[in-house]
Design a protein around this motif. Structure first.
Motif, PDB file in Angstrom:
ATOM      1  N   GLY A 191      13.458   6.261  16.567  1.00  0.00           N
ATOM      2  CA  GLY A 191      12.898   7.300  17.417  1.00  0.00           C
ATOM      3  C   GLY A 191      11.797   8.108  16.781  1.00  0.00           C
ATOM      4  N   GLU A 192      11.176   7.578  15.730  1.00  0.00           N
ATOM      5  CA  GLU A 192      10.171   8.328  14.977  1.00  0.00           C
ATOM      6  C   GLU A 192       9.051   7.396  14.540  1.00  0.00           C
ATOM      7  N   ARG A 193       7.801   7.745  14.874  1.00  0.00           N
ATOM      8  CA  ARG A 193       6.666   6.938  14.452  1.00  0.00           C
ATOM      9  C   ARG A 193       6.469   7.073  12.948  1.00  0.00           C
ATOM     10  N   CYS A 194       5.993   5.993  12.323  1.00  0.00           N
ATOM     11  CA  CYS A 194       5.695   6.055  10.891  1.00  0.00           C
ATOM     12  C   CYS A 194       4.710   7.173  10.588  1.00  0.00           C
ATOM     13  N   MET A 195       3.752   7.364  11.490  1.00  0.00           N
ATOM     14  CA  MET A 195       2.717   8.374  11.272  1.00  0.00           C
ATOM     15  C   MET A 195       3.304   9.782  11.242  1.00  0.00           C
ATOM     16  N   ASP A 196       4.459   9.961  11.900  1.00  0.00           N
ATOM     17  CA  ASP A 196       5.057  11.293  11.991  1.00  0.00           C
ATOM     18  C   ASP A 196       6.144  11.533  10.943  1.00  0.00           C
ATOM     19  N   MET A 197       6.434  10.531  10.137  1.00  0.00           N
ATOM     20  CA  MET A 197       7.490  10.684   9.127  1.00  0.00           C
ATOM     21  C   MET A 197       7.019  11.559   7.976  1.00  0.00           C
ATOM     22  N   GLU A 198       7.992  12.142   7.282  1.00  0.00           N
ATOM     23  CA  GLU A 198       7.679  12.963   6.103  1.00  0.00           C
ATOM     24  C   GLU A 198       6.929  12.139   5.064  1.00  0.00           C
ATOM     25  N   GLU A 199       7.299  10.856   4.982  1.00  0.00           N
ATOM     26  CA  GLU A 199       6.707  10.001   3.948  1.00  0.00           C
ATOM     27  C   GLU A 199       5.253   9.635   4.254  1.00  0.00           C
ATOM     28  N   GLY A 200       4.856   9.687   5.540  1.00  0.00           N
ATOM     29  CA  GLY A 200       3.491   9.329   5.909  1.00  0.00           C
ATOM     30  C   GLY A 200       3.353   7.845   6.182  1.00  0.00           C
ATOM     31  N   VAL A 201       2.444   7.490   7.097  1.00  0.00           N
ATOM     32  CA  VAL A 201       2.318   6.104   7.532  1.00  0.00           C
ATOM     33  C   VAL A 201       1.911   5.176   6.393  1.00  0.00           C
ATOM     34  N   ASP A 202       1.000   5.619   5.538  1.00  0.00           N
ATOM     35  CA  ASP A 202       0.542   4.747   4.444  1.00  0.00           C
ATOM     36  C   ASP A 202       1.660   4.460   3.452  1.00  0.00           C
ATOM     37  N   ASP A 203       2.474   5.485   3.152  1.00  0.00           N
ATOM     38  CA  ASP A 203       3.584   5.283   2.216  1.00  0.00           C
ATOM     39  C   ASP A 203       4.631   4.346   2.803  1.00  0.00           C
ATOM     40  N   VAL A 204       4.944   4.525   4.091  1.00  0.00           N
ATOM     41  CA  VAL A 204       5.931   3.660   4.732  1.00  0.00           C
ATOM     42  C   VAL A 204       5.420   2.228   4.787  1.00  0.00           C
ATOM     43  N   MET A 205       4.157   2.062   5.177  1.00  0.00           N
ATOM     44  CA  MET A 205       3.576   0.720   5.233  1.00  0.00           C
ATOM     45  C   MET A 205       3.584   0.047   3.864  1.00  0.00           C
ATOM     46  N   LYS A 206       3.229   0.794   2.843  1.00  0.00           N
ATOM     47  CA  LYS A 206       3.203   0.224   1.492  1.00  0.00           C
ATOM     48  C   LYS A 206       4.611  -0.141   1.029  1.00  0.00           C
ATOM     49  N   LEU A 207       5.578   0.708   1.371  1.00  0.00           N
ATOM     50  CA  LEU A 207       6.969   0.420   0.997  1.00  0.00           C
ATOM     51  C   LEU A 207       7.440  -0.871   1.654  1.00  0.00           C
ATOM     52  N   VAL A 208       7.193  -1.011   2.957  1.00  0.00           N
ATOM     53  CA  VAL A 208       7.607  -2.216   3.674  1.00  0.00           C
ATOM     54  C   VAL A 208       6.902  -3.443   3.105  1.00  0.00           C
ATOM     55  N   ALA A 209       5.587  -3.338   2.893  1.00  0.00           N
ATOM     56  CA  ALA A 209       4.824  -4.471   2.356  1.00  0.00           C
ATOM     57  C   ALA A 209       5.310  -4.860   0.962  1.00  0.00           C
ATOM     58  N   ASP A 210       5.602  -3.867   0.116  1.00  0.00           N
ATOM     59  CA  ASP A 210       6.082  -4.144  -1.239  1.00  0.00           C
ATOM     60  C   ASP A 210       7.460  -4.806  -1.219  1.00  0.00           C
ATOM     61  N   MET A 211       8.302  -4.396  -0.272  1.00  0.00           N
ATOM     62  CA  MET A 211       9.644  -4.986  -0.196  1.00  0.00           C
ATOM     63  C   MET A 211       9.582  -6.421   0.312  1.00  0.00           C
ATOM     64  N   VAL A 212       8.703  -6.697   1.283  1.00  0.00           N
ATOM     65  CA  VAL A 212       8.510  -8.074   1.751  1.00  0.00           C
ATOM     66  C   VAL A 212       8.028  -8.944   0.604  1.00  0.00           C
ATOM     67  N   GLN A 213       7.058  -8.424  -0.157  1.00  0.00           N
ATOM     68  CA  GLN A 213       6.506  -9.182  -1.281  1.00  0.00           C
ATOM     69  C   GLN A 213       7.566  -9.423  -2.351  1.00  0.00           C
ATOM     70  N   ALA A 214       8.367  -8.390  -2.644  1.00  0.00           N
ATOM     71  CA  ALA A 214       9.407  -8.530  -3.677  1.00  0.00           C
ATOM     72  C   ALA A 214      10.462  -9.546  -3.260  1.00  0.00           C
ATOM     73  N   ALA A 215      10.852  -9.510  -1.975  1.00  0.00           N
ATOM     74  CA  ALA A 215      11.864 -10.453  -1.490  1.00  0.00           C
ATOM     75  C   ALA A 215      11.351 -11.890  -1.544  1.00  0.00           C
ATOM     76  N   GLY A 216      10.032 -12.062  -1.393  1.00  0.00           N
ATOM     77  CA  GLY A 216       9.458 -13.402  -1.393  1.00  0.00           C
ATOM     78  C   GLY A 216       8.954 -13.873  -2.735  1.00  0.00           C
ATOM     79  N   ASN A 217       8.942 -12.991  -3.728  1.00  0.00           N
ATOM     80  CA  ASN A 217       8.448 -13.378  -5.059  1.00  0.00           C
ATOM     81  C   ASN A 217       9.345 -14.418  -5.704  1.00  0.00           C
ATOM     82  N   PHE A 218       8.728 -15.302  -6.453  1.00  0.00           N
ATOM     83  CA  PHE A 218       9.487 -16.331  -7.159  1.00  0.00           C
ATOM     84  C   PHE A 218       9.977 -15.750  -8.483  1.00  0.00           C
ATOM     85  N   ASN A 219      11.303 -15.615  -8.608  1.00  0.00           N
ATOM     86  CA  ASN A 219      11.904 -15.025  -9.800  1.00  0.00           C
ATOM     87  C   ASN A 219      12.373 -16.137 -10.743  1.00  0.00           C
TER      88      ASN A 219
END
Length: 508
Positions: A191-219
């Motif tokens: 019920g809350e847009r990323c743009m309206d979150m305390e963390e800010g849209v750029d921080d949320v987007m970067k967090l999601v992108a970093d987690m996708v990348q980490a989950a897909g990284n070859f360990n």
């Protein structure tokens, strides 16, 4: 006794020779029961053959070793499947053996110890969560209830692009589409847009992108036994920080929802409210923990943002490179929708050529280029012995390029899906094309993804002409693929939009 002792060395030699002869001549599994395999290097196995893009490495190997072959990722055995016929054997005929997803230590940690729906092993909890998802969270009624959210955010997105056209400014579509999908998923979930979150849209987007990348990284630690106890790439440390950041954000939002529920301040229920209802329902056969809820919310974020955004980005890239197809799509949209309103989800059923464009995009650029499963028991599949705990890699990217099933497979031609013999759907029943998987572990968010991709791409075609490059002077768009869990562009699509019409005369 002395005579016997004299013969003892001779008898011992005969015994040893007999044992070796028996071991050499004993009945064994015929070599034909073992899939062919390339030459492997010590310790790393076939890892060197899979870089820089694993699905392309698999595709190249399949041209030499056939539609099913064996690989060793370090010390871990795997089977690569590259034809629709063999994929059907694994994903349908013998599906019960391959219902578990192949996981990694990073994906397991990010998903709260596989407490989510994507990576949790097949069993009672998975069945319970799947039932909840299909009956309450992503069913038709809930998606219809939240359709206004999707329409409003797509309208905001189109209005943003309209403002860019008035000043002749280029658009980084990779970034803007990620904002759009993050906002849609965030509102539907919490019920809350990323743009309206305390963390800010750029921080949320970067967090999601970093987690996708980490989950897909070859360990390397997951595959090479020498490094099992080492964090050579620092991925373990990285995912701990990422999940801690996500946990702070989601804990705040859950507490806000709980407070609102106490004071009766809930008018329209988002997916988190529905999950909290389920958690408090004593009649449920399985009790949801807080970590279960967090893991599921993370699933939707990771599976519903970058995947949808990249599919739209690939689709527009293909259309820019094929202006005749873009023109044909525009004519259909103008004929069905007109020029006085924005395309809506209800229009999709009347836009068969737009549907064909999306299918062709998913054929050439599947969301998940490789489906990874793990066998739970020994089995015989396609004439080969597959031991338990073997990783199975179904190369979806290769299935969509199989010349035995697709004429001119590397050509972008949506018309192929308007021919009667190619009336294929994308819901896992037609094995030459499995962009969302197949069977019981197929992606449950297909309908949501389809709504978002068709409506957004259609609106972008309807409202704008797109010219490649910051200045609009590039002759075409590069189609280079990036590395990751999902199939993303190596470089964001940057375009100069030119207004065709403005069906949304609003101010936001």
């Amino acid at each position: 006794m002395a005579d016997l002792e004299a013969y003892f060395p001779f008898l011992l030699t005969c015994l040893v020779f007999t044992v070796f002869l028996w071991a050499f001549l004993k009945p064994s599994r015929p070599k034909s029961h073992i899939p062919p395999t390339p030459f492997a290097l010590p310790i790393i196995g076939h890892l060197h053959l899979l870089f820089p893009i694993p699905h392309k490495g698999f595709y190249k190997l399949s041209s030499r070793y056939g539609p099913i072959f064996r690989v060793f990722l370090g010390s871990k055995p795997g089977i690569v499947v590259s034809s629709p016929e063999v994929a059907k054997e694994f994903l349908k005929t013998h599906e019960h053996v391959f219902l578990d997803r192949a996981s990694t230590s990073t994906a397991d940690y990010i998903s709260y110890g596989s407490k989510d729906l994507v990576f949790t092993p097949y069993g009672p909890y998975w069945k319970f969560m799947r039932k909840i998802v299909m009956s309450k969270l992503l069913n038709g009624k809930t998606l219809d209830m939240l359709s206004s959210v999707r329409y409003q955010e797509i309208t905001r997105f189109i209005h943003l692009i309209s403002k860019k056209t008035k000043v002749g400014e280029a658009v980084d579509l990779g970034k803007e589409l990620m904002k759009l999908t993050n906002n849609v998923i965030s509102i539907m979930l919490m019920g809350e847009r990323c743009m309206d979150m305390e963390e800010g849209v750029d921080d949320v987007m970067k967090l999601v992108a970093d987690m996708v990348q980490a989950a897909g990284n070859f360990n390397l630690s997951d595959y090479i036994w020498l490094f099992e106890s080492l964090d050579l790439q620092g991925l373990g440390k990285k995912v701990k920080k990422l999940r801690a950041r996500f946990d702070v954000m989601i804990e705040r939002i859950i507490k806000e929802h709980e407070e609102a529920r106490k004071h009766g301040g809930v008018e329209v229920k988002d997916l988190l409210h529905i999950l909290l209802d389920i958690q408090q329902d004593e009649s449920m056969e399985i009790k949801l923990s807080r970590e279960n809820i967090k893991a599921f919310i993370l699933d939707i974020f990771l599976a519903g943002t970058e995947t949808t955004a990249s599919t739209i980005e690939w689709g527009l890239s293909e259309l820019i490179n094929h202006p005749n197809i873009m023109k044909k799509a525009l004519e259909e949209i103008h004929q069905v929708v007109g020029e006085n309103r924005l395309l809506e989800e209800s229009d999709i059923q009347n836009l068969p050529y737009l549907q064909a464009i999306v299918k062709e995009t998913l054929r050439l650029h599947p969301v998940a280029p490789v489906l990874a499963r793990e066998s739970t028991e020994d089995s015989m599949v396609a004439g080969y012995h597959i031991p338990a705990r073997t990783h199975i890699f179904v190369n979806v990217w290769a299935l969509g390029r199989d010349p035995n099933h697709w004429e001119n497979p590397h050509e972008f031609r949506p018309e192929r899906f308007q021919e009667k013999e190619k009336e294929l759907d994308v819901r896992g029943q037609h094995f030459p094309m499995l962009p969302f998987g197949s069977g019981r572990r197929m992606c449950p968010g297909i309908s949501l993804a389809q709504f978002m991709v068709h409506t957004t791409l259609g609106a972008m075609i309807q409202c704008f002409d797109w010219k490649a490059g910051k200045d609009g002077n590039m002759p075409s768009v590069d189609m280079e693929e990036g590395f990751g869990l999902t199939l993303v562009r190596a470089n964001h699509l940057v375009c100069l939009p030119v207004a065709r019409l403005d069906p949304i005369p609003i101010s936001m």
